[in-house]
Enzyme design. Structure first.
Site, PDB file in Angstrom:
ATOM      1  N   CYS A 137       1.017  -1.148  -0.092  1.00  0.00           N
ATOM      2  CA  CYS A 137      -0.156  -0.188  -0.025  1.00  0.00           C
ATOM      3  C   CYS A 137       1.147   1.937   0.239  1.00  0.00           C
ATOM      4  CB  CYS A 137      -0.897  -0.100   0.929  1.00  0.00           C
ATOM      5  SG  CYS A 137      -0.386   0.249   2.753  1.00  0.00           S
ATOM      6  N   ASP A 155       2.743   2.568   2.377  1.00  0.00           N
ATOM      7  CA  ASP A 155       2.145   3.729   3.511  1.00  0.00           C
ATOM      8  C   ASP A 155       3.128   3.561   4.575  1.00  0.00           C
ATOM      9  OD1 ASP A 155      -0.140   4.177   2.889  1.00  0.00           O
ATOM     10  OD2 ASP A 155      -1.306   2.411   4.236  1.00  0.00           O
ATOM     11  N   CYS A 181      -2.754   4.960   5.918  1.00  0.00           N
ATOM     12  CA  CYS A 181      -4.377   4.843   6.048  1.00  0.00           C
ATOM     13  C   CYS A 181      -5.011   5.212   7.049  1.00  0.00           C
ATOM     14  CB  CYS A 181      -4.986   3.841   5.235  1.00  0.00           C
ATOM     15  SG  CYS A 181      -4.587   2.475   6.546  1.00  0.00           S
ATOM     16  N   CYS A 187      -2.552  -2.935   8.654  1.00  0.00           N
ATOM     17  CA  CYS A 187      -2.524  -1.923   9.129  1.00  0.00           C
ATOM     18  C   CYS A 187      -1.857  -1.625  10.520  1.00  0.00           C
ATOM     19  CB  CYS A 187      -3.879  -0.478   9.011  1.00  0.00           C
ATOM     20  SG  CYS A 187      -4.518  -1.179   7.656  1.00  0.00           S
TER      21      CYS A 187
HETATM   22 FE1  FES Z   1      -1.580   0.596   4.125  1.00  0.00          FE
HETATM   23 FE2  FES Z   1      -3.714   0.942   6.152  1.00  0.00          FE
HETATM   24  S1  FES Z   1      -3.496   0.459   2.989  1.00  0.00           S
HETATM   25  S2  FES Z   1      -1.079   0.734   6.320  1.00  0.00           S
END
Ligand code: FES
Length: 147
Positions: A35, A37, A60, A104
């Protein structure tokens, strides 16, 4: 039923401990390749106690809520307790996350472990590498590990 618990929404809207600790004793940064992140955790440690923890999360809402809750859970605790913090405990403290968002919370566990490893390395403290391995007691099914 709402997708997210009130606690998740509260920690997402009003995250605790956002920011940077100058002269932190340990800093950990982890990312999720899928993702994109990123989570960074800063720790201030005195006499083996986590006296402060702050985070910067580019991610997110679930990742933000997880980092906020994780920092709350470790502040004031001995290093050994922070080391033992699992993503499962973070999820439970948040009153749950949807299954597709459990990964996450893994970022929070792993960022804290990285920050503790950094603390040990910087201070020349010998440590057992086993508890510092990524997602040691993670609640994710195997195939979800790198989602
Ligand atoms: Fe990437 Fe939540 S979607 S950490």
């Amino acid at each position: 039923m709402a997708l997210y618990s009130e606690k998740v929404m509260d920690h997402f809207r009003h995250p605790r401990n956002v920011g940077v600790i100058e002269n932190a004793d340990g800093v950990g940064e982890v990312g999720n390749a899928k993702c994109g992140d990123i989570m960074k955790i800063y720790l201030k440690i005195e006499n083996d106690i986590i006296v402060d923890a702050k985070f910067e999360t580019f991610g997110c809402g679930s990742a933000i809520a997880s980092s906020s809750m994780a920092t709350e859970l470790i502040i004031g605790k001995p290093v050994s307790e922070a080391l033992a913090l699992t993503n499962k405990a973070v999820v439970e403290a948040l009153d749950g996350l949807p299954a597709h968002k459990l990964h996450c919370s893994v970022l929070a566990e792993e960022a804290i472990k990285q920050a503790l490893k950094d603390y040990y390395d910087r201070h020349g403290i010998a440590y057992d590498p086993k508890p510092l391995e990524p997602c040691d007691t993670c609640c994710l099914p195997e195939q979800e590990h790198d989602r």
